[in-house]
Structures are given as C-alpha cells and as structure tokens.
Design a protein around this motif. Sequence first.
Motif, PDB file in Angstrom:
ATOM      1  N   GLY A   1       6.359  -0.742   7.986  1.00  0.00           N
ATOM      2  CA  GLY A   1       6.531   0.221   7.370  1.00  0.00           C
ATOM      3  C   GLY A   1       7.333  -0.142   6.493  1.00  0.00           C
ATOM      4  O   GLY A   1       8.622  -1.215   6.802  1.00  0.00           O
TER       5      GLY A   1
ATOM      6  N   ASP B   1       0.744  -1.029   0.206  1.00  0.00           N
ATOM      7  CA  ASP B   1       0.004  -0.384   0.209  1.00  0.00           C
ATOM      8  C   ASP B   1       1.035   1.093   0.320  1.00  0.00           C
ATOM      9  O   ASP B   1       1.127   1.790   1.084  1.00  0.00           O
TER      10      ASP B   1
ATOM     11  N   ARG C   1      -5.573   1.812   3.546  1.00  0.00           N
ATOM     12  CA  ARG C   1      -5.258   1.298   4.086  1.00  0.00           C
ATOM     13  C   ARG C   1      -6.574   0.642   4.933  1.00  0.00           C
ATOM     14  O   ARG C   1      -6.057  -0.385   5.151  1.00  0.00           O
TER      15      ARG C   1
ATOM     16  N   GLY D   1      -2.215   4.753   0.893  1.00  0.00           N
ATOM     17  CA  GLY D   1      -2.566   5.343   2.495  1.00  0.00           C
ATOM     18  C   GLY D   1      -3.760   5.607   2.771  1.00  0.00           C
ATOM     19  O   GLY D   1      -5.301   5.131   1.819  1.00  0.00           O
TER      20      GLY D   1
ATOM     21  N   ALA E   1       3.175  -0.352   4.715  1.00  0.00           N
ATOM     22  CA  ALA E   1       2.846   0.671   4.371  1.00  0.00           C
ATOM     23  C   ALA E   1       4.294   1.039   3.343  1.00  0.00           C
ATOM     24  O   ALA E   1       5.328   1.661   3.728  1.00  0.00           O
TER      25      ALA E   1
ATOM     26  N   ASN F   1       2.503   7.171   0.674  1.00  0.00           N
ATOM     27  CA  ASN F   1       1.269   8.065   1.310  1.00  0.00           C
ATOM     28  C   ASN F   1       0.396   8.336  -0.032  1.00  0.00           C
ATOM     29  O   ASN F   1       0.529  10.357  -0.395  1.00  0.00           O
TER      30      ASN F   1
END
Length: 328
Positions: A264, A216, A223, A219, A238, A241
């Motif tokens: 992350g 992803d 998410r 975001g 993640a 963004n």
Amino acid sequence: MQAVQATAFGDPSVLEVVTLPDPTPAAGQISIDVTHSAVGLIDLFFRQGRYKDVAGMPQPPFVPGLEVAGTVRALGEGVTGFTPGERVVTMSAGGTGGYATVSVAPAASVVSIEGSGIDPALAVAAIPNAAMAHVALAHVAHLREGESVLIHGALGGFAAAFAGIAKQLGASRVVGTVRGSKLAAAATTKLPYDAIVDSADMLAALGEERFDVVIDPVGGDLRTQSLDLMQVGGRLIASGNASEDWGHRLDSNQLWLRSIAVLGFNSGAFLPTHPQFVRPALEAALEAVAAGLAETVVDVLPLSEAAVAHSRMEERAVDGRIVLATGV
C-alpha cells in the motif's frame, strides 16, 4: 483572503466562497500567495465525509486543497533558501487549505519553479503528484532499471505522474490502462507510455506480457485481475480506490503461490514518517516535468467554480486534472 470552504459534509453544493483571515506561517513554514490550486480525489473524499470518523481528518468547516502554486508571501522562523515573490509549488500541511488566495505549507514540502519556464497550472497539476510517484516507485516498489511497469487509470490525476517518473528511473517499458471511453484521449496523450490498452480487455490485449511493478489507484476487480499480469517477484502498489469498491478483498494465498507482493502507498501516512524522501522526490519531480515527462491535460477553472470542479470529478468528466485559478 478569499477561500472555498466545505461548510458541511455532503455533495459539491456544500462548497462556498468565504472571506477568512490571512494565515501566517509558523516556524518552519512558508505562506504563499496562491495562483493555482489542484483538485484531487482526496479533496472529494474529505468533502464527502469518507474519513469523518478517523482521528485527525478534516471536520467542517474546512478549506480543501492539497497542492498549490504561487509566490512566496512570507517565511516562518528558521526558514531559509526562499525569497518573497519567488514562484513555488507545494503540498499544503494536513492536506487542506489550498482552495484559497493564501496558503501555508511546511518549507520542506516547497520547491521553487522560479526560472524553470514551467506554467504554474501544469506545475501544480504535475509536480506534487510526480514527487509522490517518485517516492512510491523508488522507495515502496523499489523499481530497478530495466523493469517494466503497468499503470491503471493511466490518464488520471495521480496515475498520470507515474509514467514519466518510471521512465526517469530507468523502466524499460511503461504500459497504461484506461476505461474504453478514455481510449480516444489516450491516443493523443503526450505522456511517455509505450502503450495504453482498455482496462476491460487488458488480459487479452496484453497476452503473455508480464510486469515487474503494477500501479493501481483504481482498486476493485481490476486489482484482482492485475495479479495475472505480474512477473514472479512482482510488486503491486495499491495507491487508491477510484472504483469506490470499498468491500473488495484479495485472496492472500495468491501472493505466496505466485511469489508476488501487494503493497500500500498513502502519501499522507508515508511521507510524515519518511521525511528524508520528500526533498529528493520534489527535485526529481521538477526535473521530470521540466523534461516534458508529465505533459498531462490541465483544465483551469476559477476558484469560485470549485463546486463545478468537484461535480465533474464525481461524474468522471475529466481527462487529466482540474486546476482552480485565483486570478480568473
């Protein structure tokens, strides 16, 4: 050398073509006569000043550009295995310096494309991102053969690299999501997706299907919705963004209730602390691109039109990647 410099933080108009001294490689570095430089979302964030208060981040005036392709110009002390004139692709040092006719990069982040037959515009658009995708999938998500992968923003510059690398690592099924306006482009993509669905309707479109790994870079609410599409033991990476929803939060109770993980991945933070992964990732990326697993759309503009490229990125008027060419 000619370069495009961000003269201040602000909109694309702060990007100006300037003449600067040619950089020379320090020990362990290679200087490159640049033919192509890719435009990435991080370039926009740096130019906008998103990270201006973070220690070590670029401050004006600076030359944006993380990824370049070109030919070896000179070798710094201690560098072996490369020859002047050899065609290469690299990620630059510090995430800047790429929008120029000469750039410098650590030798460890340079890979030769000499004799590969890969067009340099595609090489710079795909190989660095594919290398980062390899690191994220292999060493952060720990993707195992036979697992399934869901990739948001499936045609985007960074996300597009994940499909081919997932297949290379043995994923059994790779599904992408895009905004509805991108479905027409998705229908003709050469990227190795098994299916691509509208992100706004993904829960209904995917029904009972669940995924082991979710990538992803978007975001926001997407998410949160992704948690409903994860297998028990699934991992969500993640990795950006693009939604620019900086206030979004996840309910951490959902992680233990569902027995899932959210991890992350920021290559700028991860790769300097895990340098042993860089060379194998670059070699895997080169192999994937040579095998046709990263046939993303590439739009080439002259270096002097960097501001145009940034405007198009901000307007989301891009399918694939924009690459700046020094010789156009």
